[in-house]
Design an enzyme around this catalytic site. Structure first.
Site, PDB file in Angstrom:
ATOM      1  N   GLY A  43     -22.163  74.683  13.541  1.00 51.80           N
ATOM      2  CA  GLY A  43     -22.706  73.985  14.704  1.00 51.80           C
ATOM      3  C   GLY A  43     -23.650  72.879  14.275  1.00 51.80           C
ATOM      4  N   GLY A  77     -27.432  79.131  16.005  1.00 57.51           N
ATOM      5  CA  GLY A  77     -28.493  78.200  16.398  1.00 57.51           C
ATOM      6  C   GLY A  77     -29.888  78.773  16.204  1.00 57.51           C
ATOM      7  CB  SER A 134     -27.769  79.820  10.888  1.00 56.62           C
ATOM      8  OG  SER A 134     -28.322  79.908  12.185  1.00 56.62           O
ATOM      9  CG  ASN A 155     -18.576  74.060  18.225  1.00 60.50           C
ATOM     10  OD1 ASN A 155     -18.411  73.096  18.985  1.00 60.50           O
ATOM     11  ND2 ASN A 155     -18.912  75.262  18.659  1.00 60.50           N
ATOM     12  CD1 TRP A 156     -19.553  67.941  15.388  1.00 61.15           C
ATOM     13  CD2 TRP A 156     -18.801  66.150  16.503  1.00 61.15           C
ATOM     14  NE1 TRP A 156     -19.116  67.027  14.463  1.00 61.15           N
ATOM     15  CE2 TRP A 156     -18.637  65.914  15.114  1.00 61.15           C
ATOM     16  CE3 TRP A 156     -18.387  65.154  17.393  1.00 61.15           C
ATOM     17  CZ2 TRP A 156     -18.086  64.736  14.610  1.00 61.15           C
ATOM     18  CZ3 TRP A 156     -17.838  63.980  16.897  1.00 61.15           C
ATOM     19  CH2 TRP A 156     -17.695  63.778  15.517  1.00 61.15           C
ATOM     20  CE  LYS A 157     -22.570  75.489  18.682  1.00 62.01           C
ATOM     21  NZ  LYS A 157     -23.517  76.608  18.619  1.00 62.01           N
ATOM     22  CG  HIS A 191     -18.463  78.983  20.820  1.00 58.80           C
ATOM     23  ND1 HIS A 191     -19.743  79.242  21.254  1.00 58.80           N
ATOM     24  CD2 HIS A 191     -18.568  78.601  19.525  1.00 58.80           C
ATOM     25  CE1 HIS A 191     -20.585  79.001  20.250  1.00 58.80           C
ATOM     26  NE2 HIS A 191     -19.897  78.617  19.196  1.00 58.80           N
ATOM     27  CD  GLU A 214     -23.050  77.826  21.976  1.00 57.40           C
ATOM     28  OE1 GLU A 214     -22.374  76.793  22.085  1.00 57.40           O
ATOM     29  OE2 GLU A 214     -23.770  78.050  20.973  1.00 57.40           O
ATOM     30  CD  GLU A 236     -19.131  80.720  15.779  1.00 60.08           C
ATOM     31  OE1 GLU A 236     -19.498  79.817  15.016  1.00 60.08           O
ATOM     32  OE2 GLU A 236     -19.042  80.569  17.005  1.00 60.08           O
TER      33      GLU A 236
HETATM   34  P1  13P Z   1     -24.969  76.918  14.351  1.00 59.07           P
HETATM   35  O1  13P Z   1     -24.286  76.549  13.065  1.00 59.07           O
HETATM   36  O2  13P Z   1     -25.759  75.804  14.965  1.00 59.07           O
HETATM   37  O3  13P Z   1     -25.722  78.207  14.215  1.00 59.07           O
HETATM   38  O4  13P Z   1     -23.775  77.205  15.419  1.00 59.07           O
HETATM   39  C1  13P Z   1     -22.752  78.040  15.062  1.00 59.07           C
HETATM   40  C2  13P Z   1     -21.677  77.920  16.075  1.00 59.07           C
HETATM   41  O5  13P Z   1     -21.827  78.341  17.202  1.00 59.07           O
HETATM   42  C3  13P Z   1     -20.440  77.236  15.684  1.00 59.07           C
HETATM   43  O6  13P Z   1     -19.448  77.414  16.633  1.00 59.07           O
END
Ligand code: 13P
Length: 250
Positions: free
Chosen positions: A235, A174, A214, A9-11, A96, A98, A168
């Site tokens: 992420g 993150g 993570s 997930n490149w966000k 998600h 976020e 998640e």
């Molecule tokens: P990280 O791997 O950066 O913790 O993010 C996880 C995430 O939100 C994937 O959708």
């Protein structure tokens, strides 16, 4: 037999040029990759069309990170399932944390998005997970159960082969603070039970449930060794080809 799904997930990262650079490295790697697992990139909307051209001759699937539930209309700034279909997107992330946290997406809205994705043949990855406060209050199971029950309301059993769930925990995203593999497996096994109660044993045994939060090359193998965990939603570590390849190869 559940095939693990390793998704990046490149966000809100990567220009079109950066996206193509990263995708080309992954596509090249995938040519000689023959383990039984599915690889997916969930990229920003702006890069999806260009990425499709690079990925269509590879084994790597393409996903979006969000979607509106209507097919078209006066929803300024939104992207519809028809638009994603037009590009040839295979998957879409739904709910998600976020999106829930910063854009107030709730389970009722996510239920509409799930139904719209399924209707248009885009596989939804339903993201669930508790916050730190919820974990400290020992309500993580109730939290994910409510998210799942409400989001899946009215969704037929025969849709299930196209639905993926991602657990998640918000406190692990993150932060560098991964849930232990036992903690992740405990909740994912619990989610499987919730699905069994809502549908049946066969569906609960076949649904792909990923862990996210993570995940890195150094912890992927331990997480993936757990019996109920069928992949990772990654992420930060999916933004560098080498590190993401380490995870895919776990
Ligand atoms: P990280 O791997 O950066 O913790 O993010 C996880 C995430 O939100 C994937 O959708």
């Amino acid at each position: 037999m559940r095939v693990p799904l390793i998704a990046g997930n490149w966000k809100m990262n990567n220009t079109i040029e950066e996206s193509l650079y990263l995708a080309k490295s992954l596509a090249e790697f995938s040519k000689s990759f023959n383990k039984d697992r599915e690889i997916l990139i969930c990229a920003p909307f702006t890069a999806l069309y260009a990425l499709k051209t690079v990925l269509k001759s590879s084994k790597i699937k393409l996903g979006a990170q969000n979607m509106h539930y209507e097919e078209s209309g006066a929803y300024t700034g939104e992207i519809s399932p028809l638009m994603l279909k037009d590009i040839g997107v295979d998957y879409v992330l739904i709910g998600h944390s976020e999106r829930r946290q910063y854009f107030n997406e709730n389970d009722e809205l996510l239920n509409k998005k799930l139904k719209a994705a399924l209707k248009h043949g885009i596989k939804p990855i339903l993201c669930v997970g508790e916050t730190l406060e919820q974990r400290e209050a020992n309500v993580e199971k109730e939290t994910v159960k409510t998210q799942i029950v409400k989001s899946l309301c009215g969704i037929d059993a025969d849709c299930f082969k196209n639905i993926v769930i991602a657990y998640e925990p918000v406190w692990a995203i993150g932060t560098g603070k991964t849930a232990s593999s036992d903690q992740a497996n405990e909740i994912i096994s619990y989610i499987r039970n919730v699905i069994k109660e809502l549908y049946d044993e066969e569906i609960s045994e076949n649904v792909i449930i990923q862990y996210g939060g993570s995940v890195k090359g150094s912890n992927a193998a331990e997480i993936m060794a757990k019996p109920d965990i069928d992949g990772a939603l990654v992420g930060g570590a999916s933004l560098k080809a080498e590190e993401f390849i380490n995870i895919i190869n776990y």
